[in-house]
Design an enzyme around this catalytic site. Structure first.
Site, PDB file in Angstrom:
ATOM      1  N   CYS A 150     172.328  60.449  41.629  1.00  0.00           N
ATOM      2  CA  CYS A 150     173.222  60.155  40.510  1.00  0.00           C
ATOM      3  C   CYS A 150     173.060  58.694  40.094  1.00  0.00           C
ATOM      4  O   CYS A 150     171.966  58.236  39.812  1.00  0.00           O
ATOM      5  CB  CYS A 150     174.663  60.501  40.899  1.00  0.00           C
ATOM      6  SG  CYS A 150     175.843  60.455  39.528  1.00  0.00           S
ATOM      7  N   ASP A 305     173.623  71.275  35.412  1.00  0.00           N
ATOM      8  CA  ASP A 305     174.319  70.008  35.642  1.00  0.00           C
ATOM      9  C   ASP A 305     174.982  69.559  34.342  1.00  0.00           C
ATOM     10  O   ASP A 305     174.307  69.213  33.380  1.00  0.00           O
ATOM     11  CB  ASP A 305     173.315  68.958  36.120  1.00  0.00           C
ATOM     12  CG  ASP A 305     173.979  67.678  36.615  1.00  0.00           C
ATOM     13  OD1 ASP A 305     175.132  67.407  36.216  1.00  0.00           O
ATOM     14  OD2 ASP A 305     173.348  66.950  37.397  1.00  0.00           O
ATOM     15  N   HIS A 334     175.493  69.754  39.305  1.00  0.00           N
ATOM     16  CA  HIS A 334     175.345  68.384  39.797  1.00  0.00           C
ATOM     17  C   HIS A 334     175.603  68.290  41.298  1.00  0.00           C
ATOM     18  O   HIS A 334     174.766  67.779  42.049  1.00  0.00           O
ATOM     19  CB  HIS A 334     176.321  67.481  39.037  1.00  0.00           C
ATOM     20  CG  HIS A 334     176.116  66.017  39.283  1.00  0.00           C
ATOM     21  ND1 HIS A 334     175.118  65.298  38.664  1.00  0.00           N
ATOM     22  CD2 HIS A 334     176.785  65.134  40.080  1.00  0.00           C
ATOM     23  CE1 HIS A 334     175.180  64.043  39.059  1.00  0.00           C
ATOM     24  NE2 HIS A 334     176.179  63.918  39.921  1.00  0.00           N
TER      25      HIS A 334
END
Length: 492
Positions: A150, A305, A334
Site C-alpha cells: 500500500c 481492490d 485490497h
C-alpha cells in the site's frame, strides 16, 4: 394451496426461524469468548533496531538454509503491520519464511504530537534508509529485496529511485503510483477541488486514525456497516468463521494516527498532483528519478481492490527503464491480497517464486527479462513458459566481483600490451568525454535514446536544443532542459 394450509405453512416457517434464532443467540455467548481470545501477529521475531517510534523486526527462520538476499517488508503508515501475520495459515510473513527467505519488517509505531512535522523525506531518506543499512549489514549483502504494501509500496518506489544501489529486487503490493483518473474513489474524493489536506492537518495536527477509518469505511458503506454483520450472524455457529472475523475486526479497529506533514505531502504530491508518476517528485532536495529504477520490479495487485485499483498500479511498469517487470493479479481486494485463502493458495507461491529466482548471488544467470502479467487464480491463462523448478540465481550486484581478477602479467619495458594502447589514443592536451550518465536523471535508457540522435557526451548535450531533443526522444521538455542546464554548468 388452501388458505388453511397457507396459514399453517406460514406458522411452521415462523416457528423454524424462531428456533434458528434461539440456536444462534445461544451460540453468540459462546462465540463472545472466542472473540476475546483471538491472537494476531504471533510469528516469533526479535527487535533488531529502534529509532523514534520505529521498530525493525527480524523473524525467526523456518528453514535450515535461507536465500542469500533478505526481504525487508515496508508497511504503510496507516494501521498496524500484523495484517501480514494475521493468523498462521494466512500469514504473508510465515509464507515467505517457509519458502526460505530471511524476513525483516518495519513496524512504524504511532507518531506522537512531537512527530507532527515529520515528512516523507524523514520516512524515506532517513528511517527506511537506516533500516535498509541494518539489514544489509546483518546479511552481508550490498543490496536487498524490498516488499512494500500500500503506502509502503509507494514509499519503497521513492526509496529505490533515490538509493538504487541498495535495492536488488522491488516488490510492490497494492501500491498507489499513478493517479491520472485511475485512482478510483479515493482519487476522486481527494481531488484538490473538493478536499484540502492542509485544512485537516491545521485542525488536527496528526491525522486521527478515527478520521481515516470512517473515510475508508464510507467507500463501501453497505458492506462495512450492514452486510458483514449479517454475515457474522448467519455464521455465528461456525467457530472458525468467528475467529477470522474477530481477527479482522481487531486489526480494523487498531488504527494509528499519521504524522500531519507526511499526510499533507503524500496527498498533495502523490494523489492530487501525480508528481511521482510524472517524475517530478522531490525528497530531501533530490529528484525521485524513475529512470534509476532498473532493478527487477514485481507488481502485486487485487482485481477487486477499491482502495488502490489495478489501474493505479500497473501502468507504472511502463514508466521505468527496468527490463524485468511483472504483474501478478489476484481475484481479490485490497486486504484480501494478504489474508484471503485464495491469495495464500495461488498468489503468494507465485510471488515467492519470483523473489526466489532473483535472490541468489554468485552467478551470471538471470531470469528472462521480458515484461509479463500473470494471474495466479484458477481462471488464469496458461502460458508455454513456466519457471524451472528450484532456485534461479540472479547475477551478482554490480559492485561485486563475479570472477577472480587475473594475475597481473609482467610486460617487458620495450613491449606494450593491446590494453595499454587504447588510453594513449587521447592526446596529452585532451580529456576523455564525460559520460552522459553522470548527469542527474540520465540512466542507461535515456543515454541510449540520446545516443540515437548523436548526443554521446556532456559537451554535446550542453550544445543541444532542448525542444528539438525532447520531441525526438519523447521526453518532457522540462526534463531535457534540466539536463542541458546541468551539462552547460559543467562545460562552462
Amino acid at each position: 394451496m388452501t388458505p388453511v394450509t397457507f396459514a399453517l405453512d406460514l406458522q411452521r416457517r415462523q416457528w423454524e426461524q424462531a428456533a434458528e434464532l434461539v440456536d444462534r443467540t445461544s451460540a453468540a455467548s459462546d462465540r463472545a469468548e472466542t472473540v476475546s481470545e483471538v491472537s494476531v501477529g504471533k510469528t516469533p521475531n526479535e527487535v533488531v533496531y529502534k529509532e523514534n517510534k520505529l521498530r525493525l523486526l527480524h523473524y525467526e527462520s523456518k528453514t535450515e538454509t535461507q536465500y542469500d538476499v533478505p526481504i525487508l517488508i515496508v508497511y504503510a503508515l496507516i494501521n498496524r503491520p500484523y495484517i501480514l501475520d494475521l493468523q498462521p495459515d494466512r500469514s504473508v510473513v510465515q509464507t515467505l519464511l517457509e519458502q526460505g527467505f530471511d524476513v525483516y519488517l518495519i513496524d512504524w509505531g504511532e507518531p506522537s504530537r512531537l512527530d507532527t512535522h515529520l515528512t516523507l523525506d524523514d520516512y524515506v531518506t532517513r528511517y527506511i534508509d537506516n533500516c535498509v543499512d541494518i539489514v544489509r549489514d546483518r546479511s552481508g549483502q550490498d543490496s536487498i529485496n524490498l516488499l512494500g504494501y500500500c503506502m509502503g509500496g509507494t514509499m519503497s518506489v521513492m526509496y529505490a529511485a533515490l538509493f538504487p544501489e541498495k535495492v536488488r529486487n522491488l516488490g510492490l503490493m497494492a501500491a498507489g503510483l499513478v493517479f491520472d483518473d485511475t485512482g478510483g474513489v479515493l482519487e476522486r474524493w481527494g481531488d484538490e477541488q473538493y478536499y484540502s489536506p492542509k485544512a485537516v492537518t491545521d485542525a488536527f495536527g496528526n491525522v486521527p486514525s478515527e478520521f481515516l477509518d470512517v473515510g475508508f469505511a464510507l467507500m463501501d458503506p453497505v458492506e462495512n456497516f450492514v452486510t458483514k454483520y449479517v454475515r457474522l450472524f448467519e455464521n455465528v455457529e461456525n467457530e472458525s468463521f468467528v475467529e477470522n472475523f474477530s481477527r479482522m475486526e481487531q486489526w480494523l479497529s487498531d488504527g494509528i494516527d499519521v504524522a500531519g506533514e507526511t499526510y499533507k505531502q503524500f496527498l498533495e504530491d502523490v494523489y492530487q498532483q501525480n508528481k511521482l508518476a510524472q517524475n517530478e517528485l522531490m525528497l530531501d532536495g533530490k529528484q525521485v528519478d524513475l529512470e534509476r529504477l532498473e532493478m527487477p520490479i514485481l507488481q502485486i495487485v487485487g482485481e477487486y481492490d477499491h482502495l488502490i485499483p489495478p489501474e493505479a498500479s500497473k501502468p507504472f511498469n511502463d514508466l521505468v527503464p527496468s527490463e524485468d517487470t511483472e504483474v501478478i493479479e489476484g481475484a481479490t481486494g485490497h486486504i484480501g491480497l494478504s489474508v484471503s485463502s485464495r491469495s495464500h493458495g495461488d498468489l503468494w507461491p507465485a510471488v515467492s517464486d519470483w523473489f526466489a529466482e532473483r535472490s541468489e548471488t554468485g552467478t551470471d544467470e538471470t531470469p528472462d527479462s521480458e515484461t509479463e502479467e500473470t494471474r495466479p487464480d484458477s481462471q488464469a491463462e496458461e502460458t508455454d513458459e513456466t519457471p524451472d523448478e528450484g532456485l534461479k540465481p540472479q547475477a551478482a550486484a554490480s559492485n561485486e566481483t563475479v570472477a577472480e581478477e587475473p594475475e597481473p602479467q609482467v610486460v617487458e619495458s620495450n613491449e606494450t600490451t593491446e590494453e595499454e594502447l587504447e588510453p594513449q589514443a587521447v592526446e596529452a592536451n585532451e580529456t576523455a568525454p564525460e559520460e552522459l550518465e553522470s548527469i542527474d536523471g540520465i540512466g542507461p535508457t535515456y543515454a541510449e535514446r540520446l545516443a540515437s540522435v548523436g548526443i554521446t557526451s556532456v559537451s554535446g548535450l550542453a550544445a543541444a536544443d532542448p525542444s528539438e531533443i525532447a520531441a525526438t526522444i519523447d521526453v518532457p521538455v522540462s526534463r531535457v532542459t534540466a539536463w542541458v542546464e546541468q551539462a552547460s554548468d559543467r562545460t562552462d
